[in-house]
Design an enzyme around this catalytic site. Structure first.
Site, short mmCIF file in Angstrom:
data_model
loop_
_atom_site.label_atom_id
_atom_site.label_comp_id
_atom_site.label_asym_id
_atom_site.label_seq_id
_atom_site.Cartn_x
_atom_site.Cartn_y
_atom_site.Cartn_z
N GLY A 166 -2.82 9.53 -9.42
CA GLY A 166 -2.95 9.86 -7.99
C GLY A 166 -2.10 11.00 -7.49
O GLY A 166 -2.04 11.25 -6.29
N CYS A 188 -32.18 20.06 -0.81
CA CYS A 188 -32.83 19.78 0.47
C CYS A 188 -32.07 18.74 1.27
O CYS A 188 -32.56 17.63 1.52
CB CYS A 188 -34.26 19.32 0.22
SG CYS A 188 -35.16 20.62 -0.59
N GLU A 189 -30.83 19.05 1.59
CA GLU A 189 -30.02 18.17 2.43
C GLU A 189 -29.08 19.04 3.24
O GLU A 189 -28.48 19.97 2.69
CB GLU A 189 -29.15 17.24 1.57
CG GLU A 189 -29.92 16.31 0.70
CD GLU A 189 -29.37 14.89 0.71
OE1 GLU A 189 -28.53 14.57 1.57
OE2 GLU A 189 -29.82 14.12 -0.15
N TYR A 194 -12.91 15.89 -11.20
CA TYR A 194 -13.97 15.31 -10.37
C TYR A 194 -15.00 16.36 -9.95
O TYR A 194 -15.54 16.32 -8.86
CB TYR A 194 -13.36 14.60 -9.15
CG TYR A 194 -12.29 13.60 -9.56
CD1 TYR A 194 -12.65 12.45 -10.25
CD2 TYR A 194 -10.94 13.84 -9.32
CE1 TYR A 194 -11.66 11.55 -10.67
CE2 TYR A 194 -9.96 12.95 -9.74
CZ TYR A 194 -10.33 11.81 -10.41
OH TYR A 194 -9.37 10.93 -10.82
N1 LLP Z 1 -5.87 5.36 -12.55
C1 LLP Z 1 -6.80 4.66 -11.90
C2 LLP Z 1 -6.85 3.21 -12.04
C3 LLP Z 1 -7.72 5.33 -11.06
O1 LLP Z 1 -8.63 4.63 -10.40
C4 LLP Z 1 -7.64 6.74 -10.93
C5 LLP Z 1 -8.58 7.46 -10.07
C6 LLP Z 1 -6.66 7.43 -11.66
C7 LLP Z 1 -5.78 6.70 -12.46
C8 LLP Z 1 -6.52 8.92 -11.63
O2 LLP Z 1 -6.24 9.42 -10.37
P1 LLP Z 1 -5.83 10.97 -10.21
O3 LLP Z 1 -4.52 11.16 -10.92
O4 LLP Z 1 -6.90 11.79 -10.80
O5 LLP Z 1 -5.73 11.16 -8.74
N2 LLP Z 1 -13.58 11.38 -7.02
C9 LLP Z 1 -12.35 11.46 -6.24
C10 LLP Z 1 -11.18 10.83 -6.94
C11 LLP Z 1 -11.40 9.39 -7.33
C12 LLP Z 1 -10.23 8.82 -8.07
C13 LLP Z 1 -10.54 7.47 -8.62
N3 LLP Z 1 -9.49 6.89 -9.37
C14 LLP Z 1 -12.10 12.92 -5.89
O6 LLP Z 1 -12.91 13.77 -6.25
O7 LLP Z 1 -11.11 13.22 -5.24
#
Ligand code: LLP
Length: 413
Positions: free
Chosen positions: A239, A342-343, A371
């Site tokens: 995160g 088309c959105e 992502y």
């Molecule tokens: N660990 C778990 C349990 C998670 O659910 C996630 C992300 C991560 C680690 C990695 O998080 P990061 O370090 O990448 O922030 N699609 C969204 C982000 C969804 C994240 C879901 N979980 C976007 O494009 O911002």
């Protein structure tokens, strides 16, 4: 790391001009810098310094096999959330004892695959999942190592869709319930508690919520140890927020300082699960201008990439910088950069000051290494883009653009 830079007014990824890549591979195409991915990974590892820790790259951020094998070879473990992601990391030879399996809805088949592989641990998110894990472990005659994902009920400032650490969210279980799950597990000969886990959300810029979450899982872990359950791992999740526009990225040094102060002198090992912080700024999406439309109120730059190729602006209202591949003096205009779908939600940038581009011009959408491709779809029967990895002066196609035959494969007319 400044990954995409102008050299003689030509935007480059490492030593390669984006123009050259667009000519060779077509558009839309995702381009990643090998050096940036590795530098980001190493920066995290070095930042964690003396803390006994394992960096488990969160595969969901970018699951291209080459990206996984790069990180695996650099020593990373992996955080996976599906049988599919497990298959990917096994394909690149990831050592099973560096794989953690997260996710709120694992199926029996996925659990079986994880058990068969002998992964480090399952991060269990409910009493029901623990029951299933136990029964599958027994059926396969294999011990299941697990952590409970605690929902620490902390508020982390981010987009509501990617905030996960409050009690109103579907993720993890409250502390008391976690204690009950560990107690139940202690009675099973098939289950072995290895750690306590949490993950409070994504794109978080403040250190404080992480430390609050750590305090919560530490208290669970300490309580377990006091009852003789020797858990070893504190999995703090991922995160870590990065810069898309003018954000101040998460201060890793401050986080590490706070973590060290809490775990110093204990024998806990830290697991972190960063995704975005490793691949986010290492990727750009190349797209060509198809048309420039102007009506009484707005200007639209219509490009050949759309929401199916890059979902983040549509899904979260995310900001991604959009820059021309060739820098030259041009009039400016305020425009929406939109795709061909088309959105009305099919936009990549809104009300953005843009150079007055013309059809055929090449643009780069920045900070899409995380992502980006993984959220792409075939909506409007559009083939997903190609992916290219740049290493110095070399560029390699690491996933070809889909062909229409791929899209229709298996269908019955
Ligand atoms: N660990 C778990 C349990 C998670 O659910 C996630 C992300 C991560 C680690 C990695 O998080 P990061 O370090 O990448 O922030 N699609 C969204 C982000 C969804 C994240 C879901 N979980 C976007 O494009 O911002």
């Amino acid at each position: 790391m400044q990954v995409f830079q102008y050299k003689s007014d030509q935007l480059c990824c490492e030593a390669v001009r984006l123009h050259q890549l667009a000519e060779r591979f077509g558009t839309p195409t995702y381009v990643y810098s090998r050096a940036a991915i590795l530098a980001n990974y190493r920066c995290l590892v070095e930042g964690l310094g003396q803390l006994p820790s394992l960096v488990c790259y969160s595969v969901k951020a970018n699951s291209n096999l080459r990206v996984l094998s790069l990180l695996g070879q650099a020593g990373a473990g992996f955080d996976i959330v599906s049988g599919g992601e497990l298959a990917r990391v096994l394909r690149v030879g990831a050592p099973p004892d560096r794989i953690v399996f997260s996710g709120v809805g694992k199926t029996a088949e996925e659990i079986d695959a994880g058990l068969a592989a002998g992964i480090l641990m399952f991060n269990v998110e409910s009493a029901g999942e623990l029951e299933l894990l136990e029964s599958r472990a027994q059926a396969l005659g294999k011990h299941a190592d697990f952590a409970v994902r605690v929902n620490p009920d902390v508020v982390a400032e981010t987009h509501p869709y990617i905030s996960t650490g409050q009690i109103v969210h579907k993720f993890g279980v409250a502390k008391d319930e976690a204690a009950e799950i560990y107690r139940r597990a202690a009675r099973s000969e098939w289950l072995r508690a290895r750690g306590v886990a949490c993950h409070i959300g994504s794109q978080i810029l403040e250190v404080e919520p992480f430390l609050k979450a750590l305090d919560e899982i530490l208290s669970v872990a300490r309580a377990l140890r006091s009852t003789g359950v020797e858990v070893e791992f504190l999995d703090l999740g991922g995160g870590y927020g990065i810069r898309y526009a003018d954000e101040q990225p998460l201060a890793l040094d401050k986080l590490v300082e706070g973590v060290a102060a809490r775990v110093h002198g204990t024998s806990f090992r830290l697991i972190v699960e960063p995704g975005r912080a490793i691949v986010g700024d290492a990727g750009a999406l190349l797209t060509r201008v198809l048309f420039v439309k102007r009506n009484q109120q707005k200007n639209f730059i219509v490009v050949d990439a759309g929401m199916n190729d890059l979902m983040r602006p549509t899904l979260y209202g995310s900001y991604h910088e959009v820059v021309p591949a060739e820098r030259r003096s041009r009039e400016k205009l305020i425009a929406d950069v939109v795709g061909p779908l088309c959105e009305t939600g099919d936009f990549l940038a809104q009300d953005r000051e843009m150079p007055d581009v013309a059809p055929g011009d090449l643009l780069a959408i920045l900070t899409v290494g995380a992502y980006g491709y993984v959220l792409a779809s075939n909506y409007n029967t559009r083939p997903r883009p190609a992916e290219v990895l740049v290493d110095g002066e070399n560029a390699e196609l690491i996933r070809p653009r889909e062909r229409l035959e791929d899209l229709m494969a298996g269908e019955v007319a």
